[in-house]
Design an enzyme around this catalytic site. Structure first.
Site, PDB file in Angstrom:
ATOM      1  N   LYS A   1      -5.765  -1.600   1.109  1.00  0.00           N
ATOM      2  CA  LYS A   1      -5.430  -3.024   1.180  1.00  0.00           C
ATOM      3  C   LYS A   1      -4.421  -3.357   2.270  1.00  0.00           C
ATOM      4  O   LYS A   1      -3.522  -2.575   2.551  1.00  0.00           O
ATOM      5  CB  LYS A   1      -4.814  -3.445  -0.154  1.00  0.00           C
ATOM      6  CG  LYS A   1      -5.781  -3.413  -1.294  1.00  0.00           C
ATOM      7  CD  LYS A   1      -5.050  -3.766  -2.552  1.00  0.00           C
ATOM      8  CE  LYS A   1      -6.025  -3.852  -3.718  1.00  0.00           C
ATOM      9  NZ  LYS A   1      -5.297  -4.008  -4.976  1.00  0.00           N
TER      10      LYS A   1
ATOM     11  N   GLY B   1       6.206   6.085  -0.910  1.00  0.00           N
ATOM     12  CA  GLY B   1       6.967   4.833  -0.824  1.00  0.00           C
ATOM     13  C   GLY B   1       8.230   4.978   0.008  1.00  0.00           C
ATOM     14  O   GLY B   1       8.576   4.085   0.788  1.00  0.00           O
TER      15      GLY B   1
HETATM   16  P1  AMP Z   1      -3.795   3.264  -0.106  1.00  0.00           P
HETATM   17  O1  AMP Z   1      -3.348   3.779  -1.441  1.00  0.00           O
HETATM   18  O2  AMP Z   1      -3.706   1.801   0.052  1.00  0.00           O
HETATM   19  O3  AMP Z   1      -3.198   4.054   1.043  1.00  0.00           O
HETATM   20  O4  AMP Z   1      -5.350   3.533  -0.073  1.00  0.00           O
HETATM   21  C1  AMP Z   1      -5.936   4.792  -0.143  1.00  0.00           C
HETATM   22  C2  AMP Z   1      -7.310   4.641  -0.686  1.00  0.00           C
HETATM   23  O5  AMP Z   1      -8.046   3.753   0.125  1.00  0.00           O
HETATM   24  C3  AMP Z   1      -8.093   5.919  -0.761  1.00  0.00           C
HETATM   25  O6  AMP Z   1      -8.291   6.259  -2.098  1.00  0.00           O
HETATM   26  C4  AMP Z   1      -9.422   5.564  -0.084  1.00  0.00           C
HETATM   27  O7  AMP Z   1     -10.541   6.008  -0.821  1.00  0.00           O
HETATM   28  C5  AMP Z   1      -9.387   4.055  -0.074  1.00  0.00           C
HETATM   29  N1  AMP Z   1     -10.246   3.478   0.970  1.00  0.00           N
HETATM   30  C6  AMP Z   1     -10.229   3.726   2.280  1.00  0.00           C
HETATM   31  N2  AMP Z   1     -11.201   3.037   2.906  1.00  0.00           N
HETATM   32  C7  AMP Z   1     -11.858   2.342   1.961  1.00  0.00           C
HETATM   33  C8  AMP Z   1     -12.976   1.453   1.992  1.00  0.00           C
HETATM   34  N3  AMP Z   1     -13.599   1.147   3.126  1.00  0.00           N
HETATM   35  N4  AMP Z   1     -13.373   0.907   0.820  1.00  0.00           N
HETATM   36  C9  AMP Z   1     -12.746   1.213  -0.323  1.00  0.00           C
HETATM   37  N5  AMP Z   1     -11.685   2.046  -0.410  1.00  0.00           N
HETATM   38  C10 AMP Z   1     -11.241   2.600   0.731  1.00  0.00           C
END
Ligand code: AMP
Length: 414
Positions: free
Chosen positions: A217, A396
């Site tokens: 996100k 974090g």
């Molecule tokens: P974050 O915790 O925000 O760093 O997000 C990490 C997560 O983002 C990982 O578990 C990935 O599987 C997910 N992720 C990366 N690219 C995508 C995508 N295109 N659609 C859905 N999830 C994603």
């Protein structure tokens, strides 16, 4: 005070470590990276002829005793890693006797600090919106000080080596430092390394500087994206946030992840990048899947034209090339967050291309920092962790440090 020039002979040192290691259902450690990470500090103290009181949290027991999160489960692993016996104190706030009896070279491991709500210092059983919350908070802060003072009373010296919790002002990570003289509190080796790595990224920038922000996100990364905008030459935004940008630009994104309330923010980021002369690199094509699974059907398509029923799950071949083109010549690199759903083998190519380009740049003299939960899991999955300059243990804490925030765990001893 630096740990390197402190002599711990005949001193009792209380060390805050991050032994929040993952356990399987039988209580076996599945990844001991965090224990290994603290060893240089712990061994230095023992080798000097000091004694050790080790304290940590594990999991989120929310201020209550819960055997599932007991550090007794890792006592033997700690003993094995240190190569000596380890005593266990089953109540971290009632360990004065056990601490008093410690002789040089001996080790005492305290039970999970978070079995006490005082550790985190949040009032229990009352919501922020309830009447009386402020009074409860004030009372808990007093109790937190008492708790920190008790922990401090066990030792002559305080060492903080828990980078993972350095962004929290908890009893054991920050408040405790008030009860030691300046010359008797310091950062451990792991903390020193982490702080130096962040410093390399923030102050000693060799150009070009390329930052790669991925993950799911845009909303959770906005603070760091804005901060980086003043520092980087190239900013790659990838992963799930790609589709919020594509939709903001009028694209059709099928079932892809999207934060509909962040479309304006995405446009704002693009505008800011232009104003600041930052080369913002977004994905142009993607590997889309027809369901969120490893064995779904896949196709390559433009991020602006994803068919209904399909979702973008990884960076496409053209995108991988454009990412590599700004990573390989970089001299400073920060990577946080995967470019796709790397947990599924079908969707690792984007993250793999980033990792390979970072390794190449590092071989050519770049300083590369990889950090934040999933990117670490990602680089470990590819077996490339030892081919980048630094892999941070902090999630974090790392992000907050790079956002330019002062970490309470660091400030408390400095
Ligand atoms: P974050 O915790 O925000 O760093 O997000 C990490 C997560 O983002 C990982 O578990 C990935 O599987 C997910 N992720 C990366 N690219 C995508 C995508 N295109 N659609 C859905 N999830 C994603």
């Amino acid at each position: 005070m630096s740990i390197d020039n402190f002599n711990f002979a005949n001193k009792k040192a209380i060390v805050r470590v991050d032994f929040n290691v993952p356990l399987d259902e039988n209580g076996n450690i599945t990844d001991d990276t965090r224990i290994r990470g603290a060893l240089p500090t712990l061994k230095k103290i023992l080798n000097d002829g000091g004694s050790l009181i080790i304290m940590s949290h594990m999991g989120k027991p929310k201020g209550k005793v819960n055997p599932k999160f007991s550090l007794a489960q890792i006592k033997d692993a700690v003993a094995k890693a240190l190569g000596c016996d380890v005593e266990f104190a089953p109540d971290c706030a009632k360990a004065a006797e056990a601490a008093k009896d410690l002789k040089p070279g001996e080790v005492l491991l305290l039970e999970n600090l978070r079995f006490y709500p005082e550790e985190e210092g949040k009032p229990v059983g009352i919501e922020k919106t309830d009447a009386g919350y402020e009074a409860a908070k004030k009372e808990m802060k007093e109790r937190q000080k008492e708790f920190a003072k008790t922990l401090a009373s066990y030792a002559d010296v305080y060492v903080n080596d828990a980078f993972g919790t350095a962004h929290r002002k908890h009893a054991s990570t920050a408040v405790i430092a008030d009860y030691f003289d300046q010359q008797d509190k310091m950062l451990g080796y792991l903390m020193e390394k982490e702080v130096k790595a962040v410093d390399n990224i923030l102050s000693d920038i060799k150009r070009p500087f390329t930052a790669i922000m991925g993950g799911s996100k845009v909303s959770t990364k906005i603070g760091i994206i804005e901060n980086l905008m003043d520092k980087v030459d190239n900013l790659i935004l990838c992963g799930g946030m790609t589709y919020t940008f594509a939709k903001a630009l009028g694209g059709k994104i099928g079932e892809s992840l999207c934060e509909d309330d962040k479309l304006d923010l995405a446009l704002e980021i693009m505008k800011k990048a232009k104003e600041k002369g930052v080369n913002l690199v977004l994905g142009t094509d993607c590997v889309a899947g027809d369901s969120f699974s490893n064995d779904c059907n896949t196709q390559i398509c433009s991020v602006m034209d994803i068919p209904e029923g399909w979702e973008g799950m990884d960076a496409g071949p053209e995108t991988r090339k454009s990412f590599a083109a700004v990573i390989e010549p970089a001299k400073t690199i920060l990577w946080n967050g995967p470019a796709g759903v790397f947990e599924f083998d079908t969707f690792t190519a984007g993250s793999r291309a980033i990792a390979d380009a970072i390794v190449k740049a590092t071989e050519n003299g770049a300083f590369s920092l990889v950090g934040g939960g999933d990117s670490v899991a990602c680089i470990n999955k590819f077996g490339l962790a030892d081919q980048v300059s630094y892999v941070s243990t902090g999630g974090g804490a790392l992000l907050e440090a790079i956002e330019g925030k002062v970490l309470p765990g660091v400030a408390a001893v400095k």
